[in-house]
Design an enzyme around this catalytic site. Sequence first.
Site, mmCIF file in Angstrom:
data_model
loop_
_atom_site.group_PDB
_atom_site.id
_atom_site.type_symbol
_atom_site.label_atom_id
_atom_site.label_comp_id
_atom_site.label_asym_id
_atom_site.label_seq_id
_atom_site.Cartn_x
_atom_site.Cartn_y
_atom_site.Cartn_z
ATOM 1 N N ASN A 12 12.675 17.296 42.997
ATOM 2 C CA ASN A 12 11.860 16.695 42.322
ATOM 3 C C ASN A 12 11.218 15.542 42.968
ATOM 4 O O ASN A 12 10.433 14.772 42.482
ATOM 5 C CB ASN A 12 12.226 15.961 40.982
ATOM 6 C CG ASN A 12 12.438 17.598 40.127
ATOM 7 O OD1 ASN A 12 11.738 18.221 39.446
ATOM 8 N ND2 ASN A 12 13.820 17.501 39.730
ATOM 9 N N SER A 29 15.690 12.897 50.427
ATOM 10 C CA SER A 29 16.322 13.234 49.214
ATOM 11 C C SER A 29 16.850 14.423 49.042
ATOM 12 O O SER A 29 16.329 15.379 49.577
ATOM 13 C CB SER A 29 15.312 12.629 48.406
ATOM 14 O OG SER A 29 15.669 12.983 46.984
ATOM 15 N N ALA A 30 17.894 14.436 48.158
ATOM 16 C CA ALA A 30 18.390 15.869 47.930
ATOM 17 C C ALA A 30 17.705 16.478 46.744
ATOM 18 O O ALA A 30 17.730 17.543 46.297
ATOM 19 C CB ALA A 30 20.091 15.888 47.337
ATOM 20 N N SER A 31 16.586 15.810 46.078
ATOM 21 C CA SER A 31 16.152 16.276 44.961
ATOM 22 C C SER A 31 14.959 16.849 45.194
ATOM 23 O O SER A 31 13.872 16.790 46.091
ATOM 24 C CB SER A 31 15.683 15.216 44.069
ATOM 25 O OG SER A 31 15.060 15.362 42.964
ATOM 26 N N ARG A 52 21.934 19.888 42.325
ATOM 27 C CA ARG A 52 21.948 19.925 40.685
ATOM 28 C C ARG A 52 23.203 20.927 40.587
ATOM 29 O O ARG A 52 23.892 20.499 39.644
ATOM 30 C CB ARG A 52 20.538 20.741 40.384
ATOM 31 C CG ARG A 52 20.119 20.537 39.078
ATOM 32 C CD ARG A 52 19.002 20.921 38.789
ATOM 33 N NE ARG A 52 17.878 20.732 39.572
ATOM 34 C CZ ARG A 52 16.570 21.315 39.842
ATOM 35 N NH1 ARG A 52 16.525 22.399 39.484
ATOM 36 N NH2 ARG A 52 15.914 20.701 40.544
ATOM 37 N N ASP A 91 16.750 7.099 51.203
ATOM 38 C CA ASP A 91 17.029 7.866 50.034
ATOM 39 C C ASP A 91 16.180 7.490 48.972
ATOM 40 O O ASP A 91 15.622 6.779 48.940
ATOM 41 C CB ASP A 91 18.638 7.503 49.422
ATOM 42 C CG ASP A 91 19.142 8.412 48.154
ATOM 43 O OD1 ASP A 91 18.760 9.458 48.237
ATOM 44 O OD2 ASP A 91 19.607 7.818 47.310
ATOM 45 N N LEU A 92 16.028 8.756 48.037
ATOM 46 C CA LEU A 92 14.989 8.205 46.920
ATOM 47 C C LEU A 92 15.526 7.714 45.652
ATOM 48 O O LEU A 92 15.476 6.562 45.196
ATOM 49 C CB LEU A 92 14.302 9.400 46.695
ATOM 50 C CG LEU A 92 13.008 9.457 45.359
ATOM 51 C CD1 LEU A 92 12.094 8.377 45.910
ATOM 52 C CD2 LEU A 92 12.501 10.808 45.255
ATOM 53 N N ASP A 93 16.328 8.705 45.145
ATOM 54 C CA ASP A 93 17.005 8.224 43.566
ATOM 55 C C ASP A 93 17.745 7.221 43.865
ATOM 56 O O ASP A 93 18.866 7.396 44.568
ATOM 57 C CB ASP A 93 17.456 9.665 43.164
ATOM 58 C CG ASP A 93 16.700 10.723 42.909
ATOM 59 O OD1 ASP A 93 15.663 10.379 42.499
ATOM 60 O OD2 ASP A 93 17.062 11.831 42.962
ATOM 61 N N LYS A 107 25.870 11.376 42.336
ATOM 62 C CA LYS A 107 24.701 10.946 43.081
ATOM 63 C C LYS A 107 24.603 11.575 44.392
ATOM 64 O O LYS A 107 25.651 11.492 45.146
ATOM 65 C CB LYS A 107 24.814 9.389 43.264
ATOM 66 C CG LYS A 107 24.670 8.371 41.967
ATOM 67 C CD LYS A 107 24.924 6.974 42.248
ATOM 68 C CE LYS A 107 24.518 6.278 40.927
ATOM 69 N NZ LYS A 107 24.605 4.809 40.951
ATOM 70 N N GLY A 108 23.522 11.966 44.901
ATOM 71 C CA GLY A 108 23.173 12.518 46.070
ATOM 72 C C GLY A 108 23.502 13.838 46.109
ATOM 73 O O GLY A 108 23.463 14.699 47.085
ATOM 74 N N LYS A 114 23.945 16.609 50.975
ATOM 75 C CA LYS A 114 25.045 15.624 51.197
ATOM 76 C C LYS A 114 26.287 15.945 50.640
ATOM 77 O O LYS A 114 26.388 16.656 49.637
ATOM 78 C CB LYS A 114 24.300 14.349 50.584
ATOM 79 C CG LYS A 114 22.805 13.872 51.106
ATOM 80 C CD LYS A 114 22.332 13.009 50.144
ATOM 81 C CE LYS A 114 20.560 12.767 50.836
ATOM 82 N NZ LYS A 114 19.963 11.724 49.998
ATOM 83 N N THR A 120 15.521 6.317 39.660
ATOM 84 C CA THR A 120 15.640 7.763 39.099
ATOM 85 C C THR A 120 17.108 7.996 38.995
ATOM 86 O O THR A 120 17.628 9.148 38.348
ATOM 87 C CB THR A 120 14.812 8.638 39.866
ATOM 88 O OG1 THR A 120 14.941 8.433 41.176
ATOM 89 C CG2 THR A 120 13.396 8.917 39.255
ATOM 90 N N GLU A 135 21.234 4.339 51.355
ATOM 91 C CA GLU A 135 21.555 5.207 50.461
ATOM 92 C C GLU A 135 22.326 4.516 49.194
ATOM 93 O O GLU A 135 22.763 3.360 49.500
ATOM 94 C CB GLU A 135 22.819 6.063 50.905
ATOM 95 C CG GLU A 135 22.223 7.597 51.477
ATOM 96 C CD GLU A 135 22.110 8.460 50.374
ATOM 97 O OE1 GLU A 135 22.215 8.107 49.055
ATOM 98 O OE2 GLU A 135 21.480 9.602 50.494
ATOM 99 N N ASP A 136 22.363 4.970 48.167
ATOM 100 C CA ASP A 136 23.175 4.675 46.859
ATOM 101 C C ASP A 136 24.150 5.357 46.421
ATOM 102 O O ASP A 136 24.864 5.148 45.295
ATOM 103 C CB ASP A 136 22.289 4.223 45.709
ATOM 104 C CG ASP A 136 21.786 5.540 45.145
ATOM 105 O OD1 ASP A 136 21.713 6.504 45.653
ATOM 106 O OD2 ASP A 136 21.647 5.790 43.645
HETATM 107 P P1 B16 Z 1 17.260 17.508 41.700
HETATM 108 P P2 B16 Z 1 18.589 11.540 46.095
HETATM 109 C C1 B16 Z 1 19.634 13.291 44.527
HETATM 110 O O1 B16 Z 1 18.630 12.709 44.749
HETATM 111 C C2 B16 Z 1 20.423 12.648 43.211
HETATM 112 O O2 B16 Z 1 20.629 11.294 43.621
HETATM 113 C C3 B16 Z 1 21.141 13.595 42.555
HETATM 114 O O3 B16 Z 1 21.602 13.062 41.450
HETATM 115 C C4 B16 Z 1 20.579 14.889 42.160
HETATM 116 O O4 B16 Z 1 21.441 15.938 41.616
HETATM 117 C C5 B16 Z 1 20.121 15.463 43.452
HETATM 118 O O5 B16 Z 1 19.115 14.606 44.019
HETATM 119 C C6 B16 Z 1 19.158 16.883 43.095
HETATM 120 O O6 B16 Z 1 17.869 16.505 42.288
HETATM 121 O O7 B16 Z 1 18.109 18.103 40.648
HETATM 122 O O8 B16 Z 1 15.875 16.762 41.255
HETATM 123 O O9 B16 Z 1 17.035 18.743 42.666
HETATM 124 O O10 B16 Z 1 19.654 10.419 45.732
HETATM 125 O O11 B16 Z 1 19.292 12.455 47.299
HETATM 126 O O12 B16 Z 1 17.361 11.069 46.206
HETATM 127 MG MG MG Z 2 20.339 8.361 45.310
#
Ligand code: B16
Ligand code: MG
Length: 223
Positions: free
Chosen positions: A122, A118-120, A51, A11-13, A47-48, A149, A19, A173-174
């Site tokens: 960004n 990652s779900a992000s 948005r 996982d990233l964040d 978390k995870g 997730k 982050t 994962e966190d």
């Molecule tokens: P974004 P991960 C997840 O990243 C975050 O834990 C979660 O808090 C966030 O809402 C999600 O990404 C979406 O991110 O708004 O930047 O697209 O933990 O899966 O790396």
């Molecule tokens: Mg995470």
Amino acid sequence: MSDKLQAVIFDLDGVITDTAEHHYLAWKAIGDELNLPFTREFNENLKGVSRLESLRLLLSLSPVELNYSEEQLNALAERKNDLYKELIAQIKPSDVLPGIPELLGKLKRLGIKTAIASASKNAFSVIKNLKMEEQFDIIVDAAEIKNSKPDPEVFLAAAEQLGVKPEACVGIEDAVAGVEAIRSAHMTAVAIGKKEHFPHAHVTYSCTAELNADALIELHRQH
Ligand code: B16
Ligand code: MG
């Protein structure tokens, strides 16, 4: 006994860099504006999570029913993202979490592949600011993932893109939703955080500094 460990999927964040804290601070600002009782404890649920789903969880804290239009919801999510982007613009290579560079180095020497799941949306910006673009074999594009997730899709996509079977992978994962995703993908699940948050993880470490390639190989062998 499972297949030999062939890949570690991160996982990233909150695992590669902190982050998770930036996401929290951005949601906290939105929560404060709307007078919602948003706490760090409640933030564990976000978390995870994607948005818009995170926004839905945040708004569920309101004691009165909130009837936002889709346009208003999108505007709130966009504002959170603008705040988050301001925070991550400051990220630099030294912000990688302790133990991660050593773990990646050892996995590479052992020929074990690595990926980011990652779900992000960004994720690429964060990895670029950390100057880690070359350090992972695969970075899954969150924009291509339909089910976030706890659905296993992003972890299964990582395994597929790496060309390995899910059973040959360890996921780190966190997030509670992230550990569920790893388990549903039939991978070995490592959690970072408080043990009581992760009853379904195969092992929980309190921080990334405790991660160790030999221990991951042994853990995977046992599951
Ligand atoms: P974004 P991960 C997840 O990243 C975050 O834990 C979660 O808090 C966030 O809402 C999600 O990404 C979406 O991110 O708004 O930047 O697209 O933990 O899966 O790396
Ligand atoms: Mg995470």
